[in-house]
Design a protein around this motif. Structure first.
Motif, PDB file in Angstrom:
ATOM      1  N   VAL A   7       0.836  -1.210   0.000  1.00 40.46           N
ATOM      2  CA  VAL A   7       0.000   0.000   0.000  1.00 40.46           C
ATOM      3  C   VAL A   7       0.866   1.254   0.000  1.00 40.46           C
ATOM      4  O   VAL A   7       0.605   2.221  -0.736  1.00 40.46           O
ATOM      5  N   LEU A  26       3.934   1.537  -1.122  1.00 41.64           N
ATOM      6  CA  LEU A  26       4.586   1.665  -2.438  1.00 41.64           C
ATOM      7  C   LEU A  26       3.631   2.265  -3.462  1.00 41.64           C
ATOM      8  O   LEU A  26       4.010   3.164  -4.227  1.00 41.64           O
ATOM      9  N   LEU A  27       2.386   1.767  -3.472  1.00 42.69           N
ATOM     10  CA  LEU A  27       1.415   2.297  -4.441  1.00 42.69           C
ATOM     11  C   LEU A  27       1.135   3.767  -4.171  1.00 42.69           C
ATOM     12  O   LEU A  27       1.055   4.577  -5.106  1.00 42.69           O
ATOM     13  N   SER A  56       4.370   5.889  -5.280  1.00 42.72           N
ATOM     14  CA  SER A  56       4.576   6.014  -6.721  1.00 42.72           C
ATOM     15  C   SER A  56       3.403   6.737  -7.370  1.00 42.72           C
ATOM     16  O   SER A  56       3.599   7.478  -8.344  1.00 42.72           O
TER      17      SER A  56
END
Lengths: 144, 93
Positions: free
Chosen positions: A18, A20-21, A24
């Protein structure tokens, strides 16, 4: 897919995914703003989304992932976080001042004029006024 | 289950970062003025740093962290030098 991903427990993998999403996605939104906004001074605000919360959440994800993977606290990602927090305002302030200087030297009507110049101008006018007053007083003394 | 979610989200975030770097490199190549190019180069450095961190999570290697740190440092120095150059016309006076 790759082997080290399988070695972490489920909750850590979920939180890392979560974060990382989120990171990014924020970086992508910032770069989309860099592409779409119209003026330079508007465009300057967009990528800071990625440089603050974007890289921050990816760093937290990396810290959590490696801490769980290696079963010890891995905190050296804080170095990048400190570096980003310290350097981003410095570089963007330098760049904004350089851009403002360039626009002013080309007499761009969209940027505000320099405040220092205005103040100097009004000061000179004031001096002229004072000198005129003194001249009047001298003239009055001469008349007497 | 969660490991699959993590590997897919690593891939999705790498694709998003690649798209972000494409947007930034559009501004580097066709930015209308020099300050746009410098700003986009700074953004490109930050995105490269994030991309290296995701590669580090994907491979489980500590090596990528050092590369991300070096890129963040070099990004600061190069952007500061380029902003100085735009302001003064020379870097070291």
């Amino acid at each position: 897919m790759s082997i080290p991903v399988l070695n972490v427990p489920g909750w850590a993998a979920g939180v890392t995914a979560v974060l990382l999403l989120l990171g990014s996605g924020l970086a992508f939104t910032g770069c989309l703003g860099l592409l779409r906004l119209s003026r330079f001074y508007d465009r300057m605000h967009a990528p800071t989304l990625g440089t603050t919360l974007g890289i921050g959440s990816v760093l937290i994800a990396s810290m959590l992932f490696f801490s769980v993977l290696q079963a010890r606290p891995v905190l050296h990602e804080i170095l990048i976080a400190i570096l980003m927090v310290v350097t981003t305002p410095i570089t963007l302030t330098l760049l904004a001042r350089a851009a403002l200087y360039r626009d002013r030297s080309e007499d761009d009507p969209d940027v505000p004029p320099m405040i220092g110049k205005q103040r100097m101008h009004s000061l000179q006018e004031g001096e002229v006024f004072v000198q005129e007053e003194e001249q009047d007083r001298g003239q009055a003394l001469l008349d007497e | 289950m969660m490991a699959t979610f993590l590997s897919w989200s690593i891939m999705i975030s790498q694709i998003l970062l690649a798209l972000a770097m494409a947007c930034a490199s559009y501004r580097v190549l066709w930015g209308p003025r020099a300050q746009d190019r410098v700003l986009a180069l700074d953004t490109l450095y930050v995105n490269a740093s994030i991309l290296l961190l995701t590669f580090g999570i994907r491979t489980g290697s500590n090596l990528y962290f050092d590369a991300a740190l070096i890129i963040a440092l070099l990004g600061f120095v190069s952007t500061a030098a380029l902003a100085k150059f735009l302001m003064r016309g020379e870097v070291i006076e």
